[in-house]
Design a protein around this motif. Sequence first.
Motif, mmCIF file in Angstrom:
data_model
loop_
_atom_site.group_PDB
_atom_site.id
_atom_site.type_symbol
_atom_site.label_atom_id
_atom_site.label_comp_id
_atom_site.label_asym_id
_atom_site.label_seq_id
_atom_site.Cartn_x
_atom_site.Cartn_y
_atom_site.Cartn_z
ATOM 1 N N SER A 191 0.754 -1.214 -0.042
ATOM 2 C CA SER A 191 0.098 0.005 -0.004
ATOM 3 C C SER A 191 0.929 1.316 0.078
ATOM 4 N N ASP A 192 0.134 2.468 -0.086
ATOM 5 C CA ASP A 192 0.920 3.795 0.064
ATOM 6 C C ASP A 192 1.151 4.432 1.210
ATOM 7 N N ARG A 193 1.007 3.488 2.271
ATOM 8 C CA ARG A 193 0.850 4.010 3.814
ATOM 9 C C ARG A 193 1.947 3.181 4.645
ATOM 10 N N THR A 236 -1.759 -1.226 7.869
ATOM 11 C CA THR A 236 -2.108 -1.698 6.454
ATOM 12 C C THR A 236 -1.743 -3.340 6.497
ATOM 13 N N ARG A 267 -8.219 5.456 5.302
ATOM 14 C CA ARG A 267 -6.744 5.480 5.970
ATOM 15 C C ARG A 267 -6.020 4.537 5.283
ATOM 16 N N SER A 268 -6.329 3.462 4.829
ATOM 17 C CA SER A 268 -5.691 2.358 4.286
ATOM 18 C C SER A 268 -6.555 1.651 3.357
ATOM 19 N N GLY A 269 -6.082 0.739 2.689
ATOM 20 C CA GLY A 269 -7.020 -0.138 1.757
ATOM 21 C C GLY A 269 -8.030 -1.012 2.487
ATOM 22 N N ASN A 270 -7.790 -1.051 3.852
ATOM 23 C CA ASN A 270 -9.115 -1.725 4.509
ATOM 24 C C ASN A 270 -9.436 -0.913 5.944
ATOM 25 N N HIS A 271 -9.221 0.274 5.874
ATOM 26 C CA HIS A 271 -9.484 1.061 7.013
ATOM 27 C C HIS A 271 -10.019 2.515 6.398
ATOM 28 N N GLY A 294 -5.175 8.929 5.004
ATOM 29 C CA GLY A 294 -3.795 8.437 4.986
ATOM 30 C C GLY A 294 -3.316 7.448 3.567
ATOM 31 N N SER A 295 -4.511 7.348 2.989
ATOM 32 C CA SER A 295 -3.874 6.472 1.748
ATOM 33 C C SER A 295 -4.573 7.141 0.469
ATOM 34 N N GLU A 296 -3.559 7.849 -0.520
ATOM 35 C CA GLU A 296 -4.139 8.372 -1.646
ATOM 36 C C GLU A 296 -4.675 7.413 -2.748
ATOM 37 N N GLU A 297 -4.043 6.168 -2.783
ATOM 38 C CA GLU A 297 -4.388 5.064 -3.555
ATOM 39 C C GLU A 297 -5.817 4.566 -3.120
#
Lengths: 513, 993
Positions: A208-210, A266, B832-836, B907-910
């Motif tokens: 991921s990007d985080r 993440t 915030r992230s891919g799963n949050h 948190g995450s642009e993606e």
Amino acid sequence: MTGSHRQRRLSAAGFAGKALVSAVSALVLISMLVVCAVCLPWPAAVDDPGNTAASSFDVSTERIEQYCPGHMSLADSGSYGDSEFQASAGNITSASRYAALGSVYMASVEGMSDADDAEAQRLSRGDDGDDIAVLSGTVDDGPSLFTTRLTASEDGTGAVGGVASWATDGDLRGLAASACVVPTLSQSFMLPSTGTGTTQELVVSNPSDRATAVTLRVWGTTDDAAMSLTTGNTLTVAAHGESSIDLGAAATGQDGLYVTVDSDETPVAAVVRMVRMDGLDAKGIDYIPPLAEESSDHAVMPSLREGDDVRVTVHAEESAQVTVSWLTGQGTSVADTGEVNPDQVTAFDLGEAPEHTLGVVVESSAAVDTAAYAQRNGDGAQSDFTVVLPGVAETSSAVAVPSGTRGELTLVNGSETQTTVNVQAYSGDGRPVGERDVDLEAGAATSIAVADMDEDAAIVTVEDPSRTVVWGVRLSQPDVDDAHLAGLANLRSTALTPIRETVLAQPNRMVVR
Amino acid sequence: MPRHARAVDHTVAAVITVEEDLRFFGDTVQAVLGQSVLPGTLVIADCTGLTGQPVHSEVPLSDGDGTRVLEIQIVRAAGARSFFDAVMRGMKYARPERSISALWILHDDSRPAETCLEALVEARRNTPTASLLGAKQLDWSGENLHNVGSYAGRHRLETLVVDGEPDQEQYDGRQDVFAVSLAGALVPLATVQSTGGADPWFGSFAEGDDLCRRICLGGGRVVVVPSAEVAHRRARFEGIRTRDGEPVAQDDSCDATMGVLESRQRYYYTDIRTPWWPFLWIWRLLRSFAAAVVRLSRKQPYAALCELALPWRALCTVSSAVRARRRVARQGKVPLSHLTVLTASRRQIAQWHDRSQAFNDQRDTTVLNPLAREHLLRRSVCRWTIVLLAALASCAVVVGVHWDVLRAAFGGASVVSDIWPPTDATFPQLVEAATSSWAFGVGTGVPAPPTPWLLVLMVVSLCTAGHVAAATVLLLFAAAPLSVLSFWALAGVFTRSDAVRVVGSLLWFALGLAMGLYASANLPMLTVMVFLPAAFAFAFRAVGMYRTEDPVKPHGSVQSAAISALCFVPVVAAEPQLLLPLVVAFLTFVVFVRRHRITLLLIPMPAALVLAPTLVNVVRRFGDGAWRQLFGDITMPDTATGGAPASLTLMGVLTRAFGLHGQQHDWLSVAVLCVCLVVAILAVASLALPFALRASRMMWVIVVAGALTALLAVRVSVDAGDGGAYAGTALPGTVMCLLGLMSCVCMVAGMAVRRFEPLREHAARRIQARLAVAGRAILAIVLAAGVCIWSGYGLTRHDAERLSASGTGLPMVAVDYLEQDPAHRILAVGARSGNHVEYAVMRTGAGDLIDNSVAQRAQRVSGVHDESDDLLASATARLMANADSQAIADIASLGFGGIYVTARNAGSEEASERLAANITASDGVQSVVSNAEGTYFRFTLIDPLHQGIDTTHQREIQSGVWRTAWLWCMGIVIVLYCVVAWPRMHRYDWEES
């Protein structure tokens, strides 16, 4: 007594009383503050109802992201000392194969390291309706990210990938293989002995990007408490980055390790790259993927063969009585029994596998995590090993055999009833090339060479409506065999079932600033 | 006068009533026995009940003639309801001589002058038609006047004498009056028989007035004899005697207002015909409210209460009043209009008022010598200059560090930090949120008591003309100078050393910096920093326990008590957990203060009323974990300030409060804790100071109570966090603890009162005084080092929660939509992230602070869920994973009008892009705005005219009777306290600080 005398005495008494009260009250107040500063009364009286802000939802997803590890490499590539004694990766070669089956919208593979600018390679699909989307290549440039987007989430739909890495020269002589893994927030590993010369490089990748922080907890064979690693128990992983830690060095001298990896922010993908050396002799290489999510009291580890030197490591959260048996085409025979202490890894050295062995079964009185370590010797002092993890029975599952390797299926019926499974093979360009129904008696096992299905067979799927058959593929590599070196590896089956993903949703006033 | 020369008048019997309080009795009896004309009989009517059988004795007067004896009788008068009742009861047991024709009745505290009886007897002889002869009433010294008879006013009596004016025989021309005081009066027995005596129902204060009224209206004469002087202590009237006759010390005098007012009311009603009474009662009821407010503005809260109680007490005694009125009507033969001589005219009364006012002004002014005034002026200019410079400096520091935020604030931005969400609310929205038991920010709203601090923000918003965001900025930047002034006031209670006071208040400001309160915009804690020291300072002033400049004397003050009560309101509204140590502090103060305990009782009421919804909710929903809301405040819990609930020692609490836990322990971190240690050691020394025994112990109780609160707060979870619960903040308890310690340090500086020396002698300064000055200088230097360490740490280490100005918030079109209808809502989501995924229910353009409900967070951590909120969470989670038209339909079904995906703060642009793509791919949405900040989607499933959440329950709660009752009670009480706290416009009220 005169009045003035009495008054004087009274006032003296009053003064003394006042002084006493003052001193006592001052002492009480000071001692209370000191008690606050030093003592810790009722340390357990902490109010924590255990509710978190984030609600967790198990949602089906139509997007599968898999991480396929890069080729085997030396953890320490520094060159020092005489050139003859320097470690070298030799002629390390890698191969990978990816396949997307069922209702697939689009699937692509891109390198992890240059996620931004690299052209993603699309999986191509033939014109025929039964064809599947496939791609084969190498992972010489490092790990790759295999992304599949589905049009429907159903049985028989999914993605499978496999990588293999081998060398006939240098310090990495042998064969290693792993199926691609799905990034998650928490995962666990069962690792073999961390004796001298063993490198167990835990590679944690963050697709991921985080950035995230990863917490490791490690249990060994010598103690029943979590070990504190010499290199620290946390690891930060940058966005689109990788971090690694050598568990062989951090928790040395254990006969087996149980490791949990928890990420804060993440999902991360983690794989252990294990290399063994004995002085200057190469003792083999392998990838060790994470364990399946659930531990079980009936673990079947296929893909073992006669002549393998087998050792089984077991970890349980509560004490359990464990029976380890050899699995053959005719049934099982007990190899060892023993007691497993809670939170402590126990190793069972089974010795050389007897005739007709196809796998190992671990039965226990409580749910356990387990893994089998198999080793064979080759020419010279060379040997190679593979770590076989317990398989999981699924209604539909698949294995992608990387190009340049040969595979042999092992199918095990773990149930008490006879069952029939349908095995289907696809060629390297996605065509269906063979199909076979296999009958399995209760508790029986069988093996089929992939080449027997078809010359071109590269991807194998197994349909098992009763969900009782555990299977895996044992790999060999012609070049390695030709060099009279030991070369063994195995691939787990990957489920082709609807993917569920855990998503956390949490209220936060700061969303719009 | 030689004894043999004195005459004995056997027609007169003197009656003295006596109670437990015998302080003045001796003087009275001595004066009676010293009369130039002795009464034939002296009857002592004992009201205590200790006298069973009457005691008779005869004292022969040794002037050779055996027949001249003074008969003294001590008789029982137990159970008497009034003075005259006691006289009559006494006379029943006495054996009066047949010759007696008049009674000379005296209180035990009315000391007649030597010729008093002689003058009375002579006046009786000269005016045989007089029905009652009264004496001139003087004070106990015998020099100042109380009254010389009274005239009839408008249903009350007017003495037309300024109480307390010197007796220069200016009223000695009076003879026929409407009423006289019964103390020292000569009552002919014929009068007793004809009128039936006084009516005890009127009580001692008004029975004489009623008797005189009946005599005058019945055609009799009431005569005042100015040459007959009685020095009257008026023990009960002036509050140095209880209702039961027990003595009370002058300093602890009780308030007799109730008795005086009630007897005046009884006289008033019985002066008017019965049929008028109902109308009169309603008028008096209305009047009582006005009278109460006037009393409050005069800082007489007890009298105000009495005024309010009067109409209701009148209701309780209607039957007796009717009987008394009948008696007046029956005996009245002459209408009052015929007695013009005995009536005070309007002009006379007005003149008397003016003279009384002038006399009071003159009396209450402490006459200071001009040199002393010059000294005081110089001192006040000096200390105000220093403290204003310090306040300016502190303000400059905060403004300098956060200059960009202040500049952005002028452009309408709000402040934002990790713990402080921005606000874009309007004033009506703030008022609604502050006063409704409804949490707007959760799903479609849930019932929860309002966050009390919003009331503070509401009041501050009034200063910024209703701009809520500007009010938060104002609070942030005004907190620095105000906290300096506030602690300066508290330090002034303990020491008058300018250096120690100013450095101490700068240390207080530096404490705020070191705790990162300015860097993180922790406005509730800044509210505490501003108001807590001031509240304690005024509490000490209320009970008169403070130091002040030399010639001025400390005194108790109801006004200070009211200001203190008002200062405690923002404190507990900001941090309700401080209620616990403050209750302990209050009880300690009640025990420790020497006097004015009653004044202290005024202090807790407004704070309790403001917190009422919270406290009621805590009690009602205790089992559901509502008590946890006491430990939270409106800031968002954060790992930086909160952390997980844990059992900590005071060291751990300090580490958490100063934000030391995340840092390496370098010298600055250690120095921060060392300052605390030095302050604590100095505070220990204060316990040994003989001149501050009580004050130091009071402040130490606050220290311990504050420390215990902090220890407790960090064990309680107040909100659910990412991986578990967040603990309550340790800051309020720690701040309270340090406030106590720093106050004690100020005590160590000593009183440091600069003596007023009219003739300064430089050479005569003693060694001791010089040592004290040097000690104070060292103390100031130590504290200044603390200021440097704390502020240095605060300015360098609190970068993580760096303050910033808010961004653009929601797009204009979304804000327009929200402003159309208060029921409109937009869901804001950020990945915030891919799963949050994080979400917020928006009803304003950004933030919003006002929807940040402490009570609702306590519900959440206690496991209480709201269905609509769960649905929103599930829908956002599904949208994060896939395009999901059902999720969109679910959100729209709650009444939401759109969804906003933020890109910048996520948190995450993606993941944000994926989320936006998933929403775009779902049915029922239309992308309206898409830019770098985020994407706004409008729901198309429901017509925008019919969008809006269901507000039925919310309106039900808002129109509930409890809310109305609470708001009215709170409003009235706060206004009344403001009336008491408002400075009076008289010079003599000017107080030294």
